[in-house]
Enzyme design. Sequence first.
Site, PDB file in Angstrom:
ATOM      1  N   GLU A   1      -5.571   3.224   6.380  1.00  0.00           N
ATOM      2  CA  GLU A   1      -5.161   3.061   5.185  1.00  0.00           C
ATOM      3  C   GLU A   1      -5.660   4.418   4.543  1.00  0.00           C
ATOM      4  O   GLU A   1      -5.028   4.773   3.214  1.00  0.00           O
ATOM      5  CB  GLU A   1      -5.754   1.820   4.399  1.00  0.00           C
ATOM      6  CG  GLU A   1      -4.987   1.143   2.958  1.00  0.00           C
ATOM      7  CD  GLU A   1      -5.132   0.344   2.988  1.00  0.00           C
ATOM      8  OE1 GLU A   1      -4.870  -1.111   2.941  1.00  0.00           O
ATOM      9  OE2 GLU A   1      -6.369  -0.035   1.424  1.00  0.00           O
TER      10      GLU A   1
ATOM     11  N   ARG B   1       0.721  -1.189   0.050  1.00  0.00           N
ATOM     12  CA  ARG B   1       0.102   0.263   0.088  1.00  0.00           C
ATOM     13  C   ARG B   1       1.104   1.650  -0.231  1.00  0.00           C
ATOM     14  O   ARG B   1       0.193   2.423   0.089  1.00  0.00           O
ATOM     15  CB  ARG B   1      -1.110   0.077   1.523  1.00  0.00           C
ATOM     16  CG  ARG B   1      -2.393  -0.930   1.337  1.00  0.00           C
ATOM     17  CD  ARG B   1      -2.508  -1.445  -0.516  1.00  0.00           C
ATOM     18  NE  ARG B   1      -3.596  -2.811   0.140  1.00  0.00           N
ATOM     19  CZ  ARG B   1      -3.405  -3.424  -0.103  1.00  0.00           C
ATOM     20  NH1 ARG B   1      -1.642  -3.717  -0.883  1.00  0.00           N
ATOM     21  NH2 ARG B   1      -3.730  -4.650  -0.122  1.00  0.00           N
TER      22      ARG B   1
ATOM     23  N   SER C   1     -11.121  -1.187   3.529  1.00  0.00           N
ATOM     24  CA  SER C   1     -10.439  -1.680   4.701  1.00  0.00           C
ATOM     25  C   SER C   1      -9.760  -0.511   5.238  1.00  0.00           C
ATOM     26  O   SER C   1      -8.940   0.688   4.755  1.00  0.00           O
ATOM     27  CB  SER C   1      -9.030  -2.426   4.415  1.00  0.00           C
ATOM     28  OG  SER C   1      -9.437  -3.742   3.630  1.00  0.00           O
TER      29      SER C   1
HETATM   30  C1  LIG Z   1     -14.953  -1.547  -1.247  1.00  0.00           C
HETATM   31  C2  LIG Z   1     -14.192  -1.431  -1.269  1.00  0.00           C
HETATM   32  C3  LIG Z   1     -13.385  -2.489  -1.186  1.00  0.00           C
HETATM   33  C4  LIG Z   1     -12.037  -2.296  -1.417  1.00  0.00           C
HETATM   34  N1  LIG Z   1     -10.892  -3.063  -1.776  1.00  0.00           N
HETATM   35  C5  LIG Z   1      -9.239  -2.583  -1.687  1.00  0.00           C
HETATM   36  C6  LIG Z   1      -9.041  -4.103  -2.458  1.00  0.00           C
HETATM   37  O1  LIG Z   1      -9.247  -4.803  -2.143  1.00  0.00           O
HETATM   38  N2  LIG Z   1      -7.899  -3.898  -2.060  1.00  0.00           N
HETATM   39  C7  LIG Z   1      -6.608  -2.081  -2.405  1.00  0.00           C
HETATM   40  O2  LIG Z   1      -6.180  -2.392  -2.230  1.00  0.00           O
HETATM   41  N3  LIG Z   1      -7.537  -1.144  -1.775  1.00  0.00           N
HETATM   42  C8  LIG Z   1      -8.958  -1.301  -2.059  1.00  0.00           C
HETATM   43  N4  LIG Z   1      -9.986  -0.446  -1.587  1.00  0.00           N
HETATM   44  C9  LIG Z   1      -9.091   1.201  -1.282  1.00  0.00           C
HETATM   45  C10 LIG Z   1      -9.073   1.440  -2.779  1.00  0.00           C
HETATM   46  O3  LIG Z   1     -10.614   0.542  -3.686  1.00  0.00           O
HETATM   47  C11 LIG Z   1      -7.290   1.558  -2.639  1.00  0.00           C
HETATM   48  O4  LIG Z   1      -7.305   2.381  -2.400  1.00  0.00           O
HETATM   49  C12 LIG Z   1      -8.101   2.231  -5.093  1.00  0.00           C
HETATM   50  O5  LIG Z   1      -6.441   2.089  -5.159  1.00  0.00           O
HETATM   51  C13 LIG Z   1      -7.845   3.714  -4.573  1.00  0.00           C
HETATM   52  O6  LIG Z   1      -8.432   4.483  -5.829  1.00  0.00           O
HETATM   53  P1  LIG Z   1      -9.322   5.581  -6.357  1.00  0.00           P
HETATM   54  O7  LIG Z   1      -8.187   6.259  -7.715  1.00  0.00           O
HETATM   55  O8  LIG Z   1     -10.016   5.472  -5.613  1.00  0.00           O
HETATM   56  O9  LIG Z   1      -8.248   6.729  -5.687  1.00  0.00           O
HETATM   57  P2  LIG Z   1      -8.406   8.103  -4.515  1.00  0.00           P
HETATM   58  O10 LIG Z   1      -8.975   7.397  -3.215  1.00  0.00           O
HETATM   59  O11 LIG Z   1      -8.959   9.115  -5.462  1.00  0.00           O
HETATM   60  O12 LIG Z   1      -7.208   8.676  -3.998  1.00  0.00           O
HETATM   61  C14 LIG Z   1      -6.112   7.764  -2.890  1.00  0.00           C
HETATM   62  C15 LIG Z   1      -4.896   8.282  -3.185  1.00  0.00           C
HETATM   63  O13 LIG Z   1      -4.232   8.713  -4.164  1.00  0.00           O
HETATM   64  C16 LIG Z   1      -3.842   9.705  -5.015  1.00  0.00           C
HETATM   65  N5  LIG Z   1      -4.320   9.794  -6.663  1.00  0.00           N
HETATM   66  C17 LIG Z   1      -5.279   9.176  -7.197  1.00  0.00           C
HETATM   67  N6  LIG Z   1      -4.642   9.505  -8.475  1.00  0.00           N
HETATM   68  C18 LIG Z   1      -3.636   9.939  -8.268  1.00  0.00           C
HETATM   69  C19 LIG Z   1      -3.004  10.117  -9.389  1.00  0.00           C
HETATM   70  N7  LIG Z   1      -3.824  10.287 -10.618  1.00  0.00           N
HETATM   71  N8  LIG Z   1      -2.002  10.459  -9.599  1.00  0.00           N
HETATM   72  C20 LIG Z   1      -1.424  10.782  -8.289  1.00  0.00           C
HETATM   73  N9  LIG Z   1      -2.122  10.780  -7.364  1.00  0.00           N
HETATM   74  C21 LIG Z   1      -3.778  10.211  -6.859  1.00  0.00           C
HETATM   75  C22 LIG Z   1      -4.600  10.599  -4.614  1.00  0.00           C
HETATM   76  O14 LIG Z   1      -3.732  11.789  -3.660  1.00  0.00           O
HETATM   77  C23 LIG Z   1      -4.839   9.979  -2.926  1.00  0.00           C
HETATM   78  O15 LIG Z   1      -3.594  10.368  -2.213  1.00  0.00           O
HETATM   79  C24 LIG Z   1     -11.439  -0.763  -1.675  1.00  0.00           C
HETATM   80  C25 LIG Z   1     -12.008   0.456  -1.372  1.00  0.00           C
HETATM   81  C26 LIG Z   1     -13.709   0.457  -1.136  1.00  0.00           C
HETATM   82  C27 LIG Z   1     -14.522   1.195  -1.472  1.00  0.00           C
END
Ligand SMILES: Cc1cc2nc3c(=O)[nH]c(=O)nc-3n(C[C@H](O)[C@H](O)[C@H](O)COP(=O)(O)OP(=O)(O)OC[C@H]3O[C@@H](n4cnc5c(N)ncnc54)[C@H](O)[C@@H]3O)c2cc1C
Length: 302
Positions: free
Chosen positions: A296, A176, A226
């Site tokens: 996280e 992560r 999580s």
């Molecule tokens: C129901 C559910 C299940 C999940 N299961 C998992 C799982 O199994 N495994 C897991 O690892 N995660 C899981 N997650 C968490 C999440 O989906 C992941 O961490 C995912 O990678 C976040 O992506 P996002 O686009 O939503 O990022 P965001 O939440 O929008 O941002 C997360 C971070 O990334 C940065 N960021 C986003 N896009 C960019 C970019 N283009 N350039 C630079 N920085 C950027 C943001 O500034 C922030 O710090 C889950 C979430 C939910 C709601």
Amino acid sequence: MNIDFVHKLKEHITEGVVLEHEPMGRHTTFQVGGPADLFVEPGSREELRYVVEEARQAQVPFFVVGNGSNLLVSDDGFRGMILHIGKKLSHISSRGTVIEADAGVSLSRIAREAFDKSLTGMEFAAGIPGSLGGAVVMNAGAYGSEMKDVLTEVDVLTGQGRFMTISAKDLDLSYRHSCVEEKGYIVLGARMCLCRGDQHLIRDRMNELALARRQKQPLAYPSAGSTFKRPEGHFAGRLIQDAGLKGYTVGGAQVSEKHSGFVINRGGAEADEIAFLIRQVQKKVYRQSGVKLEPEVRFIGF
Ligand SMILES: Cc1cc2nc3c(=O)[nH]c(=O)nc-3n(C[C@H](O)[C@H](O)[C@H](O)COP(=O)(O)OP(=O)(O)OC[C@H]3O[C@@H](n4cnc5c(N)ncnc54)[C@H](O)[C@@H]3O)c2cc1C
């Protein structure tokens, strides 16, 4: 907010979107969060570079958001600009065993592309509700696989406004974690190298993982997945349960009864309630087990 800056962006951004006072509850899977002063979704890489350069010159703080699935945004919102990398930067293509996608493409879309082309390696990601950009930053992973296993190269915009392609090996990808934010990069897109596979087996694995998620995770409620990182040698959910916190509730926020590792919005939760609950869980688990739980979920605007 600097009025000249807002006017400039509204004039210049023609492919993308510029919104003022945009409620962040619309852009996070927790479905909470007050207004961002400015919410900009660039329509191209060039527009993104322009927006970032102008923000620097005008000294407007900004925060990059993908699908908002790992964020808790304050009830007061965000003072500055939210830079949303979304559907407008979401081209995807594949050649041989390599899939190339923009940062705004969802992981589920990439997993579908892999399935369509009989490529194995992305099954783990089908149920993670993030964008590719967020997945690179977080080194998202599940069920024994992570982005690190498939990423080869990542396109970024540097803090100096340069477009650059970086080998995934140089992103310090670990559990992560990546160095994307420390370096001040914005992820624009990436290439993933997969292996040829059997489409039936790929589908079976995706179905198996989707079923495991439905059975174990509280998918009926808004959350950010999580809430805590997995502490070395432990499971966060188990520690929380052992501290007697399963179902622990603060207003609309609750430690899920289905999976103690998830904090959920039972309906109408405020960000403050979720944040308070998270801090209480950290305190009580530490008191009970001596283990420090590290969120996280990213806190924005607190
Ligand atoms: C129901 C559910 C299940 C999940 N299961 C998992 C799982 O199994 N495994 C897991 O690892 N995660 C899981 N997650 C968490 C999440 O989906 C992941 O961490 C995912 O990678 C976040 O992506 P996002 O686009 O939503 O990022 P965001 O939440 O929008 O941002 C997360 C971070 O990334 C940065 N960021 C986003 N896009 C960019 C970019 N283009 N350039 C630079 N920085 C950027 C943001 O500034 C922030 O710090 C889950 C979430 C939910 C709601």
